[in-house]
Design an enzyme around this catalytic site. Sequence first.
Site, mmCIF file in Angstrom:
data_model
loop_
_atom_site.group_PDB
_atom_site.id
_atom_site.type_symbol
_atom_site.label_atom_id
_atom_site.label_comp_id
_atom_site.label_asym_id
_atom_site.label_seq_id
_atom_site.Cartn_x
_atom_site.Cartn_y
_atom_site.Cartn_z
ATOM 1 N N ASP A 34 -3.339 4.399 2.693
ATOM 2 C CA ASP A 34 -3.679 4.700 4.079
ATOM 3 C C ASP A 34 -3.342 6.150 4.375
ATOM 4 O O ASP A 34 -2.209 6.580 4.162
ATOM 5 C CB ASP A 34 -2.847 3.824 5.034
ATOM 6 C CG ASP A 34 -3.595 2.582 5.473
ATOM 7 O OD1 ASP A 34 -4.693 2.339 4.940
ATOM 8 O OD2 ASP A 34 -3.078 1.865 6.342
ATOM 9 N N ASP A 68 0.852 -1.189 0.000
ATOM 10 C CA ASP A 68 0.000 0.000 0.000
ATOM 11 C C ASP A 68 0.888 1.240 0.000
ATOM 12 O O ASP A 68 2.114 1.127 -0.032
ATOM 13 C CB ASP A 68 -0.922 -0.007 1.233
ATOM 14 C CG ASP A 68 -0.152 0.169 2.542
ATOM 15 O OD1 ASP A 68 1.092 0.244 2.513
ATOM 16 O OD2 ASP A 68 -0.797 0.229 3.593
ATOM 17 N N ASP A 71 1.397 4.692 2.329
ATOM 18 C CA ASP A 71 1.018 5.257 3.626
ATOM 19 C C ASP A 71 1.392 6.738 3.701
ATOM 20 O O ASP A 71 2.520 7.112 3.383
ATOM 21 C CB ASP A 71 1.758 4.527 4.755
ATOM 22 C CG ASP A 71 1.562 3.026 4.707
ATOM 23 O OD1 ASP A 71 0.453 2.574 5.030
ATOM 24 O OD2 ASP A 71 2.517 2.301 4.338
HETATM 25 N N1 DCP Z 1 2.069 0.320 11.801
HETATM 26 C C1 DCP Z 1 2.051 -0.117 13.107
HETATM 27 N N2 DCP Z 1 0.914 -0.574 13.653
HETATM 28 C C2 DCP Z 1 -0.216 -0.660 12.926
HETATM 29 C C3 DCP Z 1 -0.215 -0.249 11.603
HETATM 30 C C4 DCP Z 1 0.949 0.233 11.059
HETATM 31 O O1 DCP Z 1 3.067 -0.059 13.782
HETATM 32 N N3 DCP Z 1 -1.328 -1.144 13.491
HETATM 33 C C5 DCP Z 1 3.285 0.874 11.232
HETATM 34 C C6 DCP Z 1 4.355 -0.099 10.926
HETATM 35 C C7 DCP Z 1 4.389 -0.184 9.453
HETATM 36 C C8 DCP Z 1 3.765 1.094 8.981
HETATM 37 O O2 DCP Z 1 2.957 1.525 10.039
HETATM 38 O O3 DCP Z 1 5.690 -0.309 8.992
HETATM 39 C C9 DCP Z 1 2.985 0.939 7.739
HETATM 40 O O4 DCP Z 1 2.205 -0.242 7.749
HETATM 41 P P1 DCP Z 1 2.153 -1.195 6.506
HETATM 42 O O5 DCP Z 1 1.318 -2.364 6.886
HETATM 43 O O6 DCP Z 1 1.742 -0.437 5.311
HETATM 44 O O7 DCP Z 1 3.657 -1.727 6.366
HETATM 45 P P2 DCP Z 1 4.840 -1.268 5.427
HETATM 46 O O8 DCP Z 1 4.510 0.020 4.780
HETATM 47 O O9 DCP Z 1 6.045 -1.314 6.276
HETATM 48 O O10 DCP Z 1 4.941 -2.429 4.372
HETATM 49 P P3 DCP Z 1 4.183 -2.588 2.966
HETATM 50 O O11 DCP Z 1 5.228 -2.360 1.939
HETATM 51 O O12 DCP Z 1 3.706 -3.996 2.959
HETATM 52 O O13 DCP Z 1 3.073 -1.606 2.881
HETATM 53 MG MG MG Z 2 2.774 0.311 3.655
#
Ligand code: DCP
Ligand code: MG
Length: 384
Positions: A308, A204, A206
């Site tokens: 997000d 996604d 963010d």
């Molecule tokens: N995050 C968190 N707790 C949550 C939601 C998010 O700590 N309940 C934080 C950690 C993640 C970041 O927000 O690294 C973004 O969430 P993502 O699920 O989008 O994860 P990433 O961006 O790191 O990976 P991706 O490439 O799969 O989107």
């Molecule tokens: Mg992400």
Amino acid sequence: TKPSEVTPAILMKSYACQRRTPLKHHNSVLTDALEILALNAEFTKNEGRSVAFRRAASVLKALPRGVRTMDDLKDLPCLGEHSLRVIKEILDAGTSSEVEWTRQSEQFQAMKALTGVFGVGVRTADRWFREGLRNHLDLIHKSQKLNRAQEAGVQYYNDLNTPVTKKEAMVITVIVEKAVNDVLPGAIITLTGGFRRGKEVGHDVDFLITHPDEGAEEKLMPKIVNWLEDQGLLLYQKTTRNSYLENKDGPARPACNMDRFERCFSIFKLERSKLDSDTRIEDSSYNSGVTDGTQTHSGSTWRAVRVDLVVSPYSQFAFATLGWTGSKLFERELRRWAGQEKGMSLSSHALYDSKQQRYLPANSEEEIFTLLGLEYIPPSERNA
Ligand code: DCP
Ligand code: MG
């Protein structure tokens, strides 16, 4: 052995937030294997086990070279008996029977497919698995009752399971900046999550949004969402209200790890024409219009992308930035470090010092690391 042949011992700190973990490392065969076991433990609701495998994998990611013998693992933290057994098997035989068995198992594959549907968590996927469902198509064919998020998850299944590229993230950044600045001039928009850590693709995109005038950000999300909806840019959105109230008696950690910002889970409709033509023609990842029935739209002029949006008050912006940059394990380790080593409580909103019984304010990520007694780790090295 001549001194020049002695491999220097590696001083590996035990918390991931004390270490630098680059995106590209030398042990992906081992870390992929351990992360399969971590994921499987998550699917079977064994969180302790899952975190143990993730910590072990993360230590290997921080190593400056590839592991070749078990000797290379001497004195490394976080490698439990089970992880060591798996690593040994892979070093000796090339693969681990447990990992391969897990990977092929019907339950693992079904859980992976079902949790791969937007809006479906482990609990729901597990229930569906026990009811005999195996993948997103079963949800349609067996007329499973779905909520609005899951409906969208099934409808846009192919697009949402096609990794988002950095280029797509950049195009979406321009759109979000335009939307936000139109409804609130002077607002600050930061790309967070994996893309801030330097990832080439993500599941996604963010964003964290704030405004230097504290309070100006209140009720901002509905305005952004309306703007996007008016432009026909949203296929799905669900906004949750800010439910965070600083508690004079601390601590900072909310009842669950989920933070309480005004947040919008959305699915953007990204026009392919917004992307450069050279990527457009070659890129077969776009839906062709001929699909398995999950994609109801016909053309290939656009694709669905998960976005997000999070709005934070300016005074919490540093904490929110740190909390939303990840990786998930890095965040987890930061909170564990704060609690176990510092008697503090860290969230995406604040840092609370239990001894002093007060919140410690910060204006930047660097300041938060300093308050936690940690060396500053830049986003590109938080890929724990
Ligand atoms: N995050 C968190 N707790 C949550 C939601 C998010 O700590 N309940 C934080 C950690 C993640 C970041 O927000 O690294 C973004 O969430 P993502 O699920 O989008 O994860 P990433 O961006 O790191 O990976 P991706 O490439 O799969 O989107
Ligand atoms: Mg992400």
